[in-house]
Design a protein around this motif. Structure first.
Motif, PDB file in Angstrom:
ATOM      1  N   ALA A 113       0.847  -1.193   0.000  1.00 35.26           N
ATOM      2  CA  ALA A 113       0.000   0.000   0.000  1.00 35.26           C
ATOM      3  C   ALA A 113       0.883   1.243   0.000  1.00 35.26           C
ATOM      4  O   ALA A 113       1.981   1.231   0.574  1.00 35.26           O
ATOM      5  N   PRO A 114       0.456   2.321  -0.622  1.00 40.11           N
ATOM      6  CA  PRO A 114       1.226   3.564  -0.542  1.00 40.11           C
ATOM      7  C   PRO A 114       1.135   4.159   0.855  1.00 40.11           C
ATOM      8  O   PRO A 114       0.062   4.160   1.478  1.00 40.11           O
ATOM      9  N   ARG A 115       2.244   4.613   1.362  1.00 40.39           N
ATOM     10  CA  ARG A 115       2.259   5.230   2.681  1.00 40.39           C
ATOM     11  C   ARG A 115       1.840   6.700   2.563  1.00 40.39           C
ATOM     12  O   ARG A 115       2.153   7.365   1.573  1.00 40.39           O
ATOM     13  N   GLU A 116       1.155   7.201   3.553  1.00 38.73           N
ATOM     14  CA  GLU A 116       0.783   8.608   3.597  1.00 38.73           C
ATOM     15  C   GLU A 116       1.576   9.299   4.701  1.00 38.73           C
ATOM     16  O   GLU A 116       1.728   8.757   5.794  1.00 38.73           O
ATOM     17  N   SER A 117       2.094  10.487   4.407  1.00 39.39           N
ATOM     18  CA  SER A 117       2.911  11.197   5.374  1.00 39.39           C
ATOM     19  C   SER A 117       2.093  12.222   6.135  1.00 39.39           C
ATOM     20  O   SER A 117       1.348  13.001   5.532  1.00 39.39           O
ATOM     21  N   PRO A 118       2.252  12.255   7.458  1.00 40.65           N
ATOM     22  CA  PRO A 118       1.566  13.293   8.233  1.00 40.65           C
ATOM     23  C   PRO A 118       2.275  14.641   8.156  1.00 40.65           C
ATOM     24  O   PRO A 118       1.755  15.651   8.622  1.00 40.65           O
ATOM     25  N   TRP A 119       3.481  14.644   7.555  1.00 40.34           N
ATOM     26  CA  TRP A 119       4.286  15.873   7.475  1.00 40.34           C
ATOM     27  C   TRP A 119       4.568  16.185   6.012  1.00 40.34           C
ATOM     28  O   TRP A 119       5.039  15.336   5.257  1.00 40.34           O
ATOM     29  N   PHE A 120       4.305  17.423   5.613  1.00 35.83           N
ATOM     30  CA  PHE A 120       4.430  17.797   4.198  1.00 35.83           C
ATOM     31  C   PHE A 120       5.859  17.683   3.677  1.00 35.83           C
ATOM     32  O   PHE A 120       6.083  17.534   2.472  1.00 35.83           O
ATOM     33  N   GLY A 121       6.852  17.739   4.564  1.00 30.80           N
ATOM     34  CA  GLY A 121       8.240  17.749   4.123  1.00 30.80           C
ATOM     35  C   GLY A 121       8.832  16.387   3.831  1.00 30.80           C
ATOM     36  O   GLY A 121      10.018  16.295   3.485  1.00 30.80           O
ATOM     37  N   TYR A 122       8.040  15.331   3.955  1.00 32.47           N
ATOM     38  CA  TYR A 122       8.536  13.969   3.721  1.00 32.47           C
ATOM     39  C   TYR A 122       7.656  13.295   2.682  1.00 32.47           C
ATOM     40  O   TYR A 122       6.432  13.261   2.820  1.00 32.47           O
ATOM     41  N   ALA A 123       8.285  12.756   1.633  1.00 33.63           N
ATOM     42  CA  ALA A 123       7.559  12.065   0.577  1.00 33.63           C
ATOM     43  C   ALA A 123       7.859  10.568   0.659  1.00 33.63           C
ATOM     44  O   ALA A 123       8.981  10.136   0.354  1.00 33.63           O
ATOM     45  N   PRO A 124       6.915   9.736   1.087  1.00 35.35           N
ATOM     46  CA  PRO A 124       7.149   8.292   1.166  1.00 35.35           C
ATOM     47  C   PRO A 124       7.488   7.699  -0.200  1.00 35.35           C
ATOM     48  O   PRO A 124       7.166   8.258  -1.245  1.00 35.35           O
ATOM     49  N   PHE A 125       8.144   6.540  -0.159  1.00 41.31           N
ATOM     50  CA  PHE A 125       8.484   5.843  -1.401  1.00 41.31           C
ATOM     51  C   PHE A 125       7.219   5.337  -2.066  1.00 41.31           C
ATOM     52  O   PHE A 125       6.356   4.741  -1.420  1.00 41.31           O
ATOM     53  N   ASP A 126       7.106   5.566  -3.352  1.00 44.10           N
ATOM     54  CA  ASP A 126       5.949   5.110  -4.121  1.00 44.10           C
ATOM     55  C   ASP A 126       6.162   3.655  -4.523  1.00 44.10           C
ATOM     56  O   ASP A 126       7.072   3.355  -5.304  1.00 44.10           O
ATOM     57  N   PRO A 127       5.357   2.718  -4.011  1.00 46.78           N
ATOM     58  CA  PRO A 127       5.589   1.299  -4.333  1.00 46.78           C
ATOM     59  C   PRO A 127       5.467   0.995  -5.821  1.00 46.78           C
ATOM     60  O   PRO A 127       6.032   0.012  -6.306  1.00 46.78           O
ATOM     61  N   ALA A 128       4.768   1.852  -6.566  1.00 50.45           N
ATOM     62  CA  ALA A 128       4.663   1.646  -8.009  1.00 50.45           C
ATOM     63  C   ALA A 128       5.998   1.861  -8.711  1.00 50.45           C
ATOM     64  O   ALA A 128       6.162   1.463  -9.869  1.00 50.45           O
ATOM     65  N   HIS A 129       6.976   2.483  -8.031  1.00 49.26           N
ATOM     66  CA  HIS A 129       8.284   2.756  -8.620  1.00 49.26           C
ATOM     67  C   HIS A 129       9.303   1.659  -8.337  1.00 49.26           C
ATOM     68  O   HIS A 129      10.470   1.788  -8.725  1.00 49.26           O
ATOM     69  N   LEU A 130       8.884   0.604  -7.670  1.00 48.97           N
ATOM     70  CA  LEU A 130       9.837  -0.430  -7.264  1.00 48.97           C
ATOM     71  C   LEU A 130      10.569  -1.037  -8.454  1.00 48.97           C
ATOM     72  O   LEU A 130      11.749  -1.386  -8.359  1.00 48.97           O
ATOM     73  N   GLY A 131       9.898  -1.133  -9.583  1.00 48.21           N
ATOM     74  CA  GLY A 131      10.525  -1.739 -10.751  1.00 48.21           C
ATOM     75  C   GLY A 131      11.437  -0.809 -11.523  1.00 48.21           C
ATOM     76  O   GLY A 131      12.119  -1.244 -12.457  1.00 48.21           O
ATOM     77  N   SER A 132      11.490   0.492 -11.158  1.00 49.84           N
ATOM     78  CA  SER A 132      12.298   1.443 -11.927  1.00 49.84           C
ATOM     79  C   SER A 132      13.476   1.993 -11.142  1.00 49.84           C
ATOM     80  O   SER A 132      14.174   2.879 -11.625  1.00 49.84           O
TER      81      SER A 132
END
Length: 410
Positions: free
Chosen positions: A378-397
């Motif tokens: 599942a995509p993680r959601e950040s409670p803080w605007f300054g942090y962008a979680p890793f997008d699991p859809a990008h795992l292959g790239s």
């Protein structure tokens, strides 16, 4: 599944990272998901030292103003003469940290440690073995863009020193007249109000033509110019040309009243970044450090100004040119508790890696994807605007994934 995920990870060091790749790439891009954390910057410093010592890397490029970065490079290479910069004393570390970085990065302790190590490493070494520093961002801040004066006048000065005056498209005082006061270019309100920008004035349009002519002279007179100046001087002239034309294009986009305005600004910034990285690739292997968003192969996206911006970042542009000679290693985080980012949900990429022993890991994305099977995280959601979680859809790239379990304060 836990055993399989553990098997996909290993202790992080440069040899393990290079081992994930077919060969050491010309550009090795290490991304971060948040800015300003010394723990992540020290991880970067450790990897750069290892890459220098084991694999012959000679340049580190950071997400900071490319023109200011010349002062940092002059500081870490004191015996090479250094560039003509606006900084009074490039031998003074405090001045270099204050004036040689944009975005406030010079105040970060780990960046100071990097600069100090680079200068110490270079002492007594021949130029061919010295490490170099580069900023690869444009002279841009969140709320404003620089005047093109520094880049344009430095380019004109270089050409005037080596070419007949009748070859130049204008005199220096013509540039000065057209540029006018710098505060008209750096007006903060212009970032969100196109009408406040001077980027589409008659003077700006003429400057774009003159800048294009000056850059064309660099190309058409390259044999003479290269023979008359040192390789570093010529490379700096090319940098001034890229920066002058890039800034004028950026200011032109700032004056765009259309709904696509902010998207164009994001794209222009990354275009400038990409061109600087492609130029640096000629130096030999380069470690690039920036936000994941700028370095990923996938299209970038961000919400800004009430809408969704989508554009191709510098990494995507460079990868389309260099292919496998560009490698991208993303960083994912578990917690940043001092920012309100607590333990990740267990069904996210960060959560699945959170129970691994030790605090820093290098994850093979192919093996991790195989361990996950057909169940995408599942995509993680950040409670803080300054942090962008890793997008699991990008795992292959991605070519590798650095995982830091906990990011401490300071």
């Amino acid at each position: 599944m836990a055993t399989d995920i553990k098997d996909a990870s290993q202790p992080l060091d440069a040899s393990a990272l290079i081992g994930l790749l077919p060969a050491p790439p010309r550009i090795l891009a290490l991304g971060e998901p948040t800015h300003g954390e010394d723990a992540l910057l020290r991880l970067r410093n450790d990897l750069f030292r290892q890459l220098v010592e084991r694999y012959g890397y000679r340049t580190i490029a950071l997400e900071t103003d490319c023109l200011r970065g010349l002062a940092v490079d002059a500081h870490v290479t004191p015996d090479t003469g250094g560039p003509d910069t606006d900084l009074p004393d490039t031998g003074d570390l405090d001045a270099v940290m204050e004036h040689g970085f944009s975005h406030g990065w010079g105040a970060l302790a780990a960046n100071r440690e990097l600069v100090r190590w680079m200068r110490a490493h270079n002492e007594g070494r021949p130029a061919s073995e010295q490490v170099r520093f580069a900023g690869f961002d444009g002279p841009l801040e969140i709320e404003a863009a620089a005047s093109p004066r520094q880049a344009l006048t430095a380019l004109h000065r270089h050409l005037a020193a080596h070419l007949d005056a009748d070859l130049l498209p204008c005199a220096a005082d013509t540039l000065d007249r057209l540029l006018g006061p710098d505060d008209a270019w750096t007006e903060p309100a212009a970032m969100y109000d196109a009408a406040r920008s001077v980027g589409r004035s008659d003077e700006a349009r003429e400057l774009r033509l003159l800048a294009d002519d000056l850059v064309a002279l660099l190309d058409t007179q390259a044999p003479r110019l290269r023979a008359a100046a040192s390789p570093d001087d010529h490379e700096r002239a090319l940098l001034y040309g890229r920066t002058a034309t890039g800034l004028l294009r950026y200011h032109h986009a700032m004056a765009d009243p259309s709904p696509a305005r902010l998207t164009r600004l994001a794209a222009e910034r990354d275009r400038m970044m990409a061109h600087n990285l492609l130029a640096l690739a000629g130096r030999g292997p380069v470690l690039v450090y920036s936000h994941n968003t700028h370095l990923q192969r996938e299209e970038s996206a961000m919400r800004m100004g009430g809408g969704l911006l989508e554009w191709w970042g510098a990494g995507a542009l460079v990868a389309s040119r260099l292919g496998r000679e560009y490698a991208f290693v993303a960083t994912a985080l578990g917690t940043i508790t001092h920012r309100g980012v607590d333990a990740p949900p267990p069904d996210t990429v960060e959560g699945l890696l959170y129970d691994l022993p030790e605090d820093r890991h290098l994850v093979d994305p192919g093996r991790l994807a195989a361990a996950l099977g057909g169940t995408p995280p599942a995509p993680r959601e950040s409670p803080w605007f300054g942090y962008a979680p890793f997008d699991p859809a990008h795992l292959g790239s991605v070519d590798g994934l650095v995982y830091v379990r906990n990011v401490p304060r300071g």
